[in-house]
Design an enzyme around this catalytic site. Structure first.
Site, PDB file in Angstrom:
ATOM      1  N   HIS A 100      -3.807  -9.323   3.428  1.00  8.87           N
ATOM      2  CA  HIS A 100      -5.252  -9.405   3.641  1.00  8.87           C
ATOM      3  C   HIS A 100      -5.547 -10.317   4.823  1.00  8.87           C
ATOM      4  O   HIS A 100      -4.990 -11.415   4.929  1.00  8.87           O
ATOM      5  CB  HIS A 100      -5.958  -9.964   2.399  1.00  8.87           C
ATOM      6  CG  HIS A 100      -6.043  -8.983   1.275  1.00  8.87           C
ATOM      7  ND1 HIS A 100      -6.242  -9.364  -0.038  1.00  8.87           N
ATOM      8  CD2 HIS A 100      -5.956  -7.631   1.254  1.00  8.87           C
ATOM      9  CE1 HIS A 100      -6.281  -8.286  -0.812  1.00  8.87           C
ATOM     10  NE2 HIS A 100      -6.112  -7.226  -0.055  1.00  8.87           N
ATOM     11  N   ARG A 107       0.861  -1.178   0.000  1.00  4.52           N
ATOM     12  CA  ARG A 107       0.000   0.000   0.000  1.00  4.52           C
ATOM     13  C   ARG A 107       0.899   1.229   0.000  1.00  4.52           C
ATOM     14  O   ARG A 107       2.049   1.180   0.460  1.00  4.52           O
ATOM     15  CB  ARG A 107      -0.906   0.013   1.233  1.00  4.52           C
ATOM     16  CG  ARG A 107      -1.833  -1.190   1.352  1.00  4.52           C
ATOM     17  CD  ARG A 107      -2.618  -1.119   2.654  1.00  4.52           C
ATOM     18  NE  ARG A 107      -3.558  -2.229   2.786  1.00  4.52           N
ATOM     19  CZ  ARG A 107      -3.273  -3.387   3.388  1.00  4.52           C
ATOM     20  NH1 ARG A 107      -2.057  -3.571   3.904  1.00  4.52           N
ATOM     21  NH2 ARG A 107      -4.185  -4.338   3.479  1.00  4.52           N
ATOM     22  N   LYS A 150      -2.381  -2.530   7.942  1.00  3.40           N
ATOM     23  CA  LYS A 150      -3.490  -2.051   8.763  1.00  3.40           C
ATOM     24  C   LYS A 150      -3.426  -2.695  10.146  1.00  3.40           C
ATOM     25  O   LYS A 150      -3.122  -3.878  10.280  1.00  3.40           O
ATOM     26  CB  LYS A 150      -4.820  -2.377   8.085  1.00  3.40           C
ATOM     27  CG  LYS A 150      -5.011  -1.644   6.756  1.00  3.40           C
ATOM     28  CD  LYS A 150      -6.327  -1.994   6.107  1.00  3.40           C
ATOM     29  CE  LYS A 150      -6.536  -1.222   4.807  1.00  3.40           C
ATOM     30  NZ  LYS A 150      -7.817  -1.577   4.143  1.00  3.40           N
ATOM     31  N   HIS A 165      -2.875   2.286  -5.774  1.00  2.00           N
ATOM     32  CA  HIS A 165      -3.620   1.040  -5.613  1.00  2.00           C
ATOM     33  C   HIS A 165      -3.675   0.271  -6.927  1.00  2.00           C
ATOM     34  O   HIS A 165      -3.822  -0.951  -6.928  1.00  2.00           O
ATOM     35  CB  HIS A 165      -5.029   1.332  -5.098  1.00  2.00           C
ATOM     36  CG  HIS A 165      -5.394   0.489  -3.918  1.00  2.00           C
ATOM     37  ND1 HIS A 165      -4.683   0.506  -2.743  1.00  2.00           N
ATOM     38  CD2 HIS A 165      -6.382  -0.434  -3.745  1.00  2.00           C
ATOM     39  CE1 HIS A 165      -5.225  -0.348  -1.884  1.00  2.00           C
ATOM     40  NE2 HIS A 165      -6.260  -0.926  -2.466  1.00  2.00           N
ATOM     41  N   TYR A 218      -9.595 -10.927  -6.908  1.00  2.00           N
ATOM     42  CA  TYR A 218      -8.609 -10.897  -7.987  1.00  2.00           C
ATOM     43  C   TYR A 218      -8.699 -12.131  -8.869  1.00  2.00           C
ATOM     44  O   TYR A 218      -8.375 -12.084 -10.046  1.00  2.00           O
ATOM     45  CB  TYR A 218      -7.199 -10.786  -7.408  1.00  2.00           C
ATOM     46  CG  TYR A 218      -6.941  -9.483  -6.695  1.00  2.00           C
ATOM     47  CD1 TYR A 218      -6.610  -8.331  -7.396  1.00  2.00           C
ATOM     48  CD2 TYR A 218      -7.034  -9.403  -5.309  1.00  2.00           C
ATOM     49  CE1 TYR A 218      -6.382  -7.134  -6.734  1.00  2.00           C
ATOM     50  CE2 TYR A 218      -6.806  -8.211  -4.647  1.00  2.00           C
ATOM     51  CZ  TYR A 218      -6.481  -7.086  -5.358  1.00  2.00           C
ATOM     52  OH  TYR A 218      -6.267  -5.907  -4.701  1.00  2.00           O
ATOM     53  N   ARG A 256      -0.846  -1.989  -6.920  1.00  2.00           N
ATOM     54  CA  ARG A 256      -1.130  -3.102  -6.002  1.00  2.00           C
ATOM     55  C   ARG A 256      -2.063  -4.115  -6.660  1.00  2.00           C
ATOM     56  O   ARG A 256      -1.840  -5.321  -6.569  1.00  2.00           O
ATOM     57  CB  ARG A 256      -1.750  -2.537  -4.720  1.00  2.00           C
ATOM     58  CG  ARG A 256      -2.054  -3.553  -3.633  1.00  2.00           C
ATOM     59  CD  ARG A 256      -2.375  -2.798  -2.343  1.00  2.00           C
ATOM     60  NE  ARG A 256      -3.153  -3.568  -1.394  1.00  2.00           N
ATOM     61  CZ  ARG A 256      -2.634  -4.386  -0.483  1.00  2.00           C
ATOM     62  NH1 ARG A 256      -1.328  -4.567  -0.421  1.00  2.00           N
ATOM     63  NH2 ARG A 256      -3.423  -5.031   0.365  1.00  2.00           N
TER      64      ARG A 256
END
Length: 309
Positions: A279, A157, A181, A253, A288, A256
């Protein structure tokens, strides 16, 4: 209330939206179109009074919107949601205006819009951007090339990339430590192109940038020697893509997305990609795989001799 009375109630609501709420002409036209579809649906089921409409009736209308008919093609989740919003507004108004005592649409929720698939760049576009980032051979160009190589080479990110400190990069083991995150850390391998770009930047450019500031452990620095911001890093990518002649919308993004899609296209397991992207759930990563399935369908349709028609 007769069918014509129902129509009058809708007209009263539209007048309310146009006069009292001051909705724009285009928005009002959308409401009018959506409510006309609703009135037609009710008439086809011989529902002529507001008090005849219950929650099941409104829910059936939503199903009708999604399934379509000979007269009206099926609507997308987004369009159906907009129509349901108009119907909910109408019924709320009807209760408030004393036309009926029950709001049958209050518990009917608009459908969730279709999840947009990530847009990945073709490899040729990515390569064009990375090449453009390294020219001309200046201090900032060396930084930009290293930054974009890291973004695409690790799937980081933008906040993770600009948050990198010198100690987070191990060029010998070819790994970077990314903080995602919730401050969750993950160790991600780095390819040779990114390693070469980062080595060149650290050796030939970063010392000069550091000398302009007060000293920072950050890897990617701005022209004043401070840590590069997310906004500045975003600007680097957009401007470089423009110089490279890439016409698609590009954001950090996007790189990414491209990282994940290109890995899956190359045969990577979805759970490996999940770990690389950081994730928490594989469900997030599986979107994806839908992109790669679309790619496979396209190849199949154009290459297989009995796929046409």
């Amino acid at each position: 209330m007769s069918a014509s009375g129902l129509v009058r109630a809708v007209r009263t609501y539209l007048d309310h939206l146009g006069v009292e709420r001051g909705l724009a002409v285009n928005t009002l036209s959308s409401y009018r179109r959506d409510l006309r579809r609703y009135v037609d649906f009710l008439a086809s089921r011989e529902v002529h009074e507001l008090d005849q409409i219950d929650e099941a009736t409104v829910a059936s209308f939503l199903v009708h919107l999604r399934e379509g008919s000979e007269e009206h093609p099926a609507l997308s989740a987004t369009s159906a949601a907009r129509t349901v919003v108009a119907v909910r507004g109408f019924h709320k108004f009807a209760v408030r205006d004393g036309l009926t005592q029950v709001d049958p649409a209050s518990a009917v929720r608009p459908p969730t819009p279709d999840k947009r698939l990530p847009k990945a760049l073709p490899l040729s576009d990515v390569e064009a951007i990375l090449e453009a980032a390294g020219a001309p051979d200046t201090v900032l160009a060396l930084r930009d090339r290293a930054l974009l190589e890291v973004l695409y080479g690790t799937g980081a990110r933008i906040s993770e990339a600009v948050g990198l400190d010198i100690d987070d990069i191990d060029l010998v083991d070819r790994t970077v430590l990314l903080r995602g995150k919730g401050d969750k850390e993950r160790l991600v391998p780095v390819g040779s192109y990114a390693v070469e770009a980062v080595e060149a930047y650290l050796r030939r450019a970063r010392p000069e940038l550091v000398s302009r500031g007060k000293g920072t452990p950050g890897v990617f620095l701005n022209a004043r020697g401070g840590r590069l911001s997310r906004q500045s890093a975003w600007s680097v990518l957009v401007k470089t893509a423009d110089r490279a002649g890439v016409t698609r919308d590009v954001s950090p993004h996007t790189l990414r997305h491209s990282f994940a899609t290109h890995l899956l296209d190359g045969g990577a397991d979805v759970r490996v990609v999940q770990e690389l992207l950081g994730h928490a759930s594989v469900t997030t990563t599986q979107v994806y795989t839908l992109v790669t399935v679309d790619n496979l369908r396209e190849v199949f349709a154009t290459a297989h001799p009995r796929a046409r028609g």
